[in-house]
Scaffold this motif. Structure first.
Motif, short mmCIF file in Angstrom:
data_model
loop_
_atom_site.label_atom_id
_atom_site.label_comp_id
_atom_site.label_asym_id
_atom_site.label_seq_id
_atom_site.Cartn_x
_atom_site.Cartn_y
_atom_site.Cartn_z
N UNK A 153 42.76 51.54 22.11
CA UNK A 153 43.27 52.58 23.02
C UNK A 153 42.94 53.97 22.50
N UNK A 154 43.17 54.19 21.21
CA UNK A 154 42.85 55.49 20.62
C UNK A 154 41.35 55.76 20.73
N UNK A 155 40.56 54.74 20.40
CA UNK A 155 39.11 54.86 20.47
C UNK A 155 38.65 55.16 21.90
N UNK A 156 39.31 54.55 22.88
CA UNK A 156 38.93 54.74 24.28
C UNK A 156 39.07 56.19 24.71
N UNK A 157 40.18 56.81 24.32
CA UNK A 157 40.43 58.19 24.75
C UNK A 157 39.57 59.20 24.00
N UNK A 158 39.51 59.06 22.66
CA UNK A 158 38.78 60.09 21.91
C UNK A 158 37.27 59.85 21.89
N UNK B 83 34.29 47.31 23.97
CA UNK B 83 33.89 48.16 25.09
C UNK B 83 34.69 47.85 26.34
N UNK B 84 34.84 46.57 26.66
CA UNK B 84 35.62 46.19 27.84
C UNK B 84 37.08 46.61 27.66
N UNK B 85 37.60 46.42 26.45
CA UNK B 85 38.97 46.83 26.17
C UNK B 85 39.16 48.32 26.32
N UNK B 86 38.22 49.11 25.83
CA UNK B 86 38.31 50.56 25.93
C UNK B 86 38.41 51.01 27.39
N UNK B 87 37.54 50.48 28.23
CA UNK B 87 37.53 50.93 29.62
C UNK B 87 38.70 50.36 30.43
#
Length: 290
Positions: free
Chosen positions: A69-74, A182-186
């Motif tokens: 989640x953190x990786x997805x936003x930043x 990648x799928x988790x991030x989006x």
């Protein structure tokens, strides 16, 4: 294929794909606002990834969702908007050049916050590459004195975000498959993207009837599927195969591709910028050595 070969193949592909992303952003902005572009880019890429990889979400452990989640936003959500706003004022090629500050940020943040070591050659490599990047910026400001370089700060903020992201991936998500990450991030950022899109006025009659909207959506679709979704999978794989500094060195070669696209689109640049591009490549080679 050995990891050393894969690393260089991934680096070359990402350089071409992400180097082309800046001109696609520029073209998409002709019919979209920065908020609409960032939101739709995330939405298109997220929808594509969830369609082809929804089952991958089951492979992610509960403790890993925090870092995803953190990786997805930043690493994805925030930079998508920052780059869109930046390119309303500065050329696409210049934006890619400023993005070259990412490796030095990666090196410093990795050492200070994540206890990730680096070699003397890696340090020399990022410094040489950064000198080349600053030379490109200086020569660009000479050629285009009317550009608003305050917006360059948005690119620098994105570089810090990318540097944090690559270290998070290496430190906390090394054992998770790149596709699943990648799928988790989006899956995390797709709902915020929808909310931003609704609030951006995209569904207003004036926007939907604009003649420039649909060509812009075409450019954006290419950017989202190839330049965001597929490229993110490849980049996450590159991080796991190599050191964070090497992975972030893709930002050194991106400007070379972006400059070529900028030239074809009528953006002005000088021979000094080509010389600086050669210095940047030297920095990549030095940061590769252990």
């Amino acid at each position: 294929m050995k990891n050393i070969d894969k690393k260089w193949i991934y680096l070359i592909i990402l350089s071409i794909v992400w180097g082309s992303s800046f001109i696609l952003i520029k073209k998409a902005l002709e019919g979209l606002t920065p908020l609409q572009l960032g939101a739709l880019r995330t939405l298109f890429a997220g929808t594509f990834l969830l369609v082809i990889g929804f089952k991958k979400l089951k492979t992610i452990q509960k403790r890993e969702w925090k870092w995803i989640s953190i990786s997805a936003f930043i690493g994805t959500f925030i930079p998508a908007f920052l780059f869109a706003f930046a390119e309303t004022e500065i050329d696409s090629a210049i934006a890619s050049i400023l993005n070259s500050t990412t490796p030095i940020m990666t090196l410093l943040l990795g050492a200070a916050a994540f206890s990730i070591g680096f070699t003397r050659n890696q340090l020399i490599g990022v410094i040489v590459g950064l000198i080349g990047s600053f030379f490109l910026i200086w020569s660009g400001s000479e050629v285009n004195p009317n550009q608003n370089y305050w917006y360059a700060g948005l690119i620098l903020i994105s570089s810090i975000c990318y540097a944090c992201n690559v270290n998070i991936l290496k430190r906390y998500l090394q054992d998770v498959s790149a596709f699943a990450i990648t799928v988790g991030q989006f899956s995390v950022i797709i709902v915020p993207a929808i909310l931003v899109l609704i609030s951006s006025g995209f569904f207003s009659e004036a926007t939907l009837q604009s003649e420039s909207l649909y060509p812009s959506l075409g450019y954006l679709l290419i950017l989202a599927i190839i330049g965001t979704a597929l490229a993110k999978i490849l980049f996450n794989s590159l991080v796991q195969l190599s050191a964070p500094v090497f992975a972030s060195s893709v930002t050194y070669t991106i400007p070379i591709v972006a400059l070529m696209w900028g030239f074809l689109d009528g953006e002005q640049f000088s021979w000094y910028q080509l010389l600086a591009a050669a210095v940047i490549l030297l920095g990549v080679l030095l940061s590769r050595k252990s």
